[in-house]
Write a protein that holds these residues in place. Structure first.
Motif, mmCIF file in Angstrom:
data_model
loop_
_atom_site.group_PDB
_atom_site.id
_atom_site.type_symbol
_atom_site.label_atom_id
_atom_site.label_comp_id
_atom_site.label_asym_id
_atom_site.label_seq_id
_atom_site.Cartn_x
_atom_site.Cartn_y
_atom_site.Cartn_z
ATOM 1 N N LEU A 6 22.738 28.214 -67.173
ATOM 2 C CA LEU A 6 23.603 28.367 -68.512
ATOM 3 C C LEU A 6 24.792 29.057 -68.518
ATOM 4 O O LEU A 6 25.648 29.027 -68.984
ATOM 5 N N LYS A 7 25.053 30.025 -67.447
ATOM 6 C CA LYS A 7 26.237 30.776 -67.178
ATOM 7 C C LYS A 7 27.484 29.810 -66.633
ATOM 8 O O LYS A 7 28.444 29.972 -67.079
ATOM 9 N N GLN A 8 26.809 28.825 -65.683
ATOM 10 C CA GLN A 8 27.862 27.839 -65.369
ATOM 11 C C GLN A 8 28.444 27.045 -66.389
ATOM 12 O O GLN A 8 29.603 26.706 -66.762
ATOM 13 N N GLY A 31 37.847 38.674 -67.300
ATOM 14 C CA GLY A 31 36.884 39.860 -67.371
ATOM 15 C C GLY A 31 36.171 39.658 -65.699
ATOM 16 O O GLY A 31 36.606 39.262 -64.675
ATOM 17 N N THR A 32 35.169 40.501 -65.957
ATOM 18 C CA THR A 32 34.398 40.857 -64.588
ATOM 19 C C THR A 32 32.954 40.519 -64.873
ATOM 20 O O THR A 32 32.223 40.587 -65.734
ATOM 21 N N GLY A 33 32.201 40.351 -63.782
ATOM 22 C CA GLY A 33 30.995 39.997 -63.533
ATOM 23 C C GLY A 33 30.502 38.703 -63.110
ATOM 24 O O GLY A 33 31.401 37.792 -62.801
ATOM 25 N N SER A 34 29.291 38.041 -63.080
ATOM 26 C CA SER A 34 28.950 36.932 -62.604
ATOM 27 C C SER A 34 29.344 35.718 -63.477
ATOM 28 O O SER A 34 29.806 34.712 -63.009
ATOM 29 N N THR A 35 29.232 35.870 -64.719
ATOM 30 C CA THR A 35 29.691 34.687 -65.687
ATOM 31 C C THR A 35 31.229 34.665 -65.683
ATOM 32 O O THR A 35 31.688 33.576 -65.628
ATOM 33 N N ALA A 36 32.113 36.075 -65.703
ATOM 34 C CA ALA A 36 33.374 35.571 -65.342
ATOM 35 C C ALA A 36 33.898 35.175 -63.934
ATOM 36 O O ALA A 36 34.930 34.219 -64.040
ATOM 37 N N ILE A 84 39.002 36.331 -71.633
ATOM 38 C CA ILE A 84 37.507 35.772 -71.390
ATOM 39 C C ILE A 84 36.713 36.837 -70.558
ATOM 40 O O ILE A 84 37.019 37.265 -69.310
ATOM 41 N N ASP A 85 35.611 36.984 -71.173
ATOM 42 C CA ASP A 85 34.727 38.006 -70.382
ATOM 43 C C ASP A 85 33.255 37.880 -70.761
ATOM 44 O O ASP A 85 33.080 37.180 -71.972
ATOM 45 N N GLY A 86 32.434 38.163 -69.847
ATOM 46 C CA GLY A 86 30.834 38.245 -70.217
ATOM 47 C C GLY A 86 30.606 39.531 -70.813
ATOM 48 O O GLY A 86 31.293 40.209 -71.431
ATOM 49 N N ALA A 87 29.284 39.703 -71.124
ATOM 50 C CA ALA A 87 28.800 40.960 -71.924
ATOM 51 C C ALA A 87 27.599 41.107 -71.484
ATOM 52 O O ALA A 87 26.591 40.329 -71.023
ATOM 53 N N ASP A 88 26.913 42.400 -71.663
ATOM 54 C CA ASP A 88 25.408 42.869 -71.220
ATOM 55 C C ASP A 88 24.698 42.440 -72.658
ATOM 56 O O ASP A 88 23.491 42.043 -72.591
ATOM 57 N N GLU A 89 25.309 42.803 -73.726
ATOM 58 C CA GLU A 89 24.487 42.544 -75.240
ATOM 59 C C GLU A 89 25.593 42.006 -76.228
ATOM 60 O O GLU A 89 26.625 42.497 -76.137
ATOM 61 N N ILE A 97 27.876 45.412 -75.837
ATOM 62 C CA ILE A 97 27.658 46.290 -74.831
ATOM 63 C C ILE A 97 28.227 45.661 -73.468
ATOM 64 O O ILE A 97 27.849 44.669 -73.383
ATOM 65 N N LYS A 98 29.278 46.420 -73.047
ATOM 66 C CA LYS A 98 29.635 45.872 -71.653
ATOM 67 C C LYS A 98 29.626 47.136 -70.726
ATOM 68 O O LYS A 98 29.654 48.235 -70.940
ATOM 69 N N GLY A 99 29.977 46.694 -69.452
ATOM 70 C CA GLY A 99 30.053 47.860 -68.121
ATOM 71 C C GLY A 99 28.943 47.950 -67.266
ATOM 72 O O GLY A 99 28.929 48.789 -66.421
ATOM 73 N N GLY A 100 27.830 46.808 -67.268
ATOM 74 C CA GLY A 100 27.067 46.686 -66.329
ATOM 75 C C GLY A 100 27.439 46.634 -65.076
ATOM 76 O O GLY A 100 26.919 46.952 -63.988
ATOM 77 N N GLY A 101 28.977 46.023 -64.876
ATOM 78 C CA GLY A 101 29.643 46.061 -63.633
ATOM 79 C C GLY A 101 30.487 47.100 -63.436
ATOM 80 O O GLY A 101 31.376 46.987 -62.548
ATOM 81 N N ALA A 102 30.402 48.158 -64.204
ATOM 82 C CA ALA A 102 31.301 48.983 -64.187
ATOM 83 C C ALA A 102 32.674 49.126 -64.685
ATOM 84 O O ALA A 102 33.633 49.985 -64.200
ATOM 85 N N ALA A 103 33.187 47.997 -65.119
ATOM 86 C CA ALA A 103 34.693 47.857 -65.356
ATOM 87 C C ALA A 103 35.090 47.731 -66.820
ATOM 88 O O ALA A 103 36.017 47.283 -67.061
ATOM 89 N N LEU A 104 34.162 48.645 -67.510
ATOM 90 C CA LEU A 104 34.413 48.730 -69.031
ATOM 91 C C LEU A 104 35.608 49.243 -69.436
ATOM 92 O O LEU A 104 36.407 48.694 -70.236
ATOM 93 N N ARG A 106 39.062 49.137 -68.128
ATOM 94 C CA ARG A 106 40.026 47.998 -67.985
ATOM 95 C C ARG A 106 39.568 46.920 -68.744
ATOM 96 O O ARG A 106 40.455 46.055 -69.216
ATOM 97 N N GLU A 107 38.387 46.544 -68.969
ATOM 98 C CA GLU A 107 37.741 45.488 -69.709
ATOM 99 C C GLU A 107 38.394 45.873 -71.180
ATOM 100 O O GLU A 107 38.614 45.007 -71.753
ATOM 101 N N LYS A 108 37.928 46.981 -71.413
ATOM 102 C CA LYS A 108 38.495 47.321 -73.125
ATOM 103 C C LYS A 108 39.865 47.428 -73.223
ATOM 104 O O LYS A 108 40.342 46.917 -74.259
ATOM 105 N N SER A 124 20.281 34.922 -73.462
ATOM 106 C CA SER A 124 19.363 36.016 -73.099
ATOM 107 C C SER A 124 20.220 37.436 -73.833
ATOM 108 O O SER A 124 19.730 38.543 -74.005
ATOM 109 N N LYS A 125 21.575 37.130 -74.050
ATOM 110 C CA LYS A 125 22.317 38.449 -74.139
ATOM 111 C C LYS A 125 22.448 38.703 -75.717
ATOM 112 O O LYS A 125 22.985 39.707 -76.034
ATOM 113 N N LEU A 126 22.045 37.715 -76.359
ATOM 114 C CA LEU A 126 22.129 38.040 -78.007
ATOM 115 C C LEU A 126 20.996 38.532 -78.574
ATOM 116 O O LEU A 126 19.823 38.304 -78.207
HETATM 117 C C1 5RP Z 1 31.429 44.356 -66.196
HETATM 118 C C2 5RP Z 1 30.729 43.616 -67.668
HETATM 119 C C3 5RP Z 1 30.031 42.214 -67.496
HETATM 120 O O1 5RP Z 1 30.778 41.361 -68.494
HETATM 121 C C4 5RP Z 1 28.659 42.138 -68.091
HETATM 122 O O2 5RP Z 1 27.886 43.026 -67.168
HETATM 123 C C5 5RP Z 1 27.916 40.745 -67.963
HETATM 124 O O3 5RP Z 1 27.761 40.611 -66.512
HETATM 125 P P1 5RP Z 1 27.206 39.182 -66.030
HETATM 126 O O4 5RP Z 1 28.226 38.259 -66.537
HETATM 127 O O5 5RP Z 1 26.966 39.394 -64.518
HETATM 128 O O6 5RP Z 1 25.836 39.154 -66.836
HETATM 129 O O7 5RP Z 1 30.834 44.118 -68.601
HETATM 130 O O8 5RP Z 1 31.603 45.724 -66.515
#
Ligand code: 5RP
Length: 222
Positions: A6-8, A31-36, A84-89, A97-104, A106-108, A124-126
């Motif tokens: 789904l991420k791909q 952005g940052t993370g596996s989806t990014a 373009i960036d992912g999100a945790d929720e 909500i972002k920052g699961g990857g600790a990059a919040l 610079r992302e903001k 799953s994030k919605l």
């Molecule tokens: C990093 C983030 C990511 O966008 C967030 O953690 C989602 O990551 P993933 O795409 O790996 O699910 O906010 O700080």
């Protein structure tokens, strides 16, 4: 489909979404993370169509450079056409909500500077109400105890994210047990705590578009 599939799919949909915006002088925020990361790999296939990027983390900058995509300092560019960036929720209003990857932080910053913020996520994030995912807060290290006590007063349960130092040299508290019914107000309240650098609520500046990878295909929320 798996979550990775789904991420791909949503990374590929993001490319389709931004292709009309890519011109010789276009700067893309990344952005940052596996989806990014999947998005970066797709963006590399179109690297001759635009000028370059600004990155929300050292990790993303390294991945972009590895593909031969120019990475500029944010201070060196006049306009970021799209971020373009992912999100945790995400809720249905595209508060995130972002920052699961600790990059919040610079992302903001990059989101704030961008004309258009396209969030990419698997379904799953919605959520209906933000807060099941612990809210990340970047803090100045010497203020960590003070910030944690103030977060308890707001009803949260802060947990120190051990062994993580942000790209800015700071630490992360993850706040559990928050029912975030007013994300704009809570974002503001947490930012007012002395020692907080940024919190992971993106509500004052939510996403403009959410591309959601679902088992029934890509859904677009605006
Ligand atoms: C990093 C983030 C990511 O966008 C967030 O953690 C989602 O990551 P993933 O795409 O790996 O699910 O906010 O700080």
């Amino acid at each position: 489909m798996t979550q990775d599939e789904l991420k791909q799919a949503v990374a590929e949909a993001a490319i389709e979404h931004i292709l009309p915006m890519l011109q010789a002088d276009t700067i893309v925020g990344v952005g940052t993370g596996s989806t990014a990361n999947l998005f970066i790999d797709e963006l590399a296939k179109h690297k001759h169509r635009f000028d370059g990027t600004v990155a929300s983390s050292e990790a993303s900058a390294q991945r972009l450079k590895g593909h031969g995509i120019p990475v500029y300092s944010l201070n060196a560019v006049n306009e970021v056409r799209v971020y373009i960036d992912g999100a945790d929720e995400s809720d249905h209003h595209l508060n995130l909500i972002k920052g699961g990857g600790a990059a919040l932080t610079r992302e903001k910053i990059v989101a704030a500077c961008s004309d258009l913020f396209v969030c990419i996520a698997d379904e799953s994030k919605l959520v209906d109400v933000l807060g099941a995912f612990p809210l990340p807060i970047e803090v100045i290290p010497m203020a960590r105890g003070h910030v944690a006590r103030e977060l308890v007063k707001l009803g949260g349960t802060p947990v120190y994210r051990a062994n993580v130092i942000t790209d800015n040299g700071n630490q992360i508290l993850d706040v559990h047990n928050l029912d975030i019914l007013d994300p704009v107000a809570l974002e503001q309240s947490i930012n007012n705590i002395v020692g907080v650098v940024t919190n992971g609520l993106f509500a004052a500046r939510p996403a403009d578009v959410l591309l959601l990878g679902t088992k029934d295909g890509i859904k677009t929320l605006e």
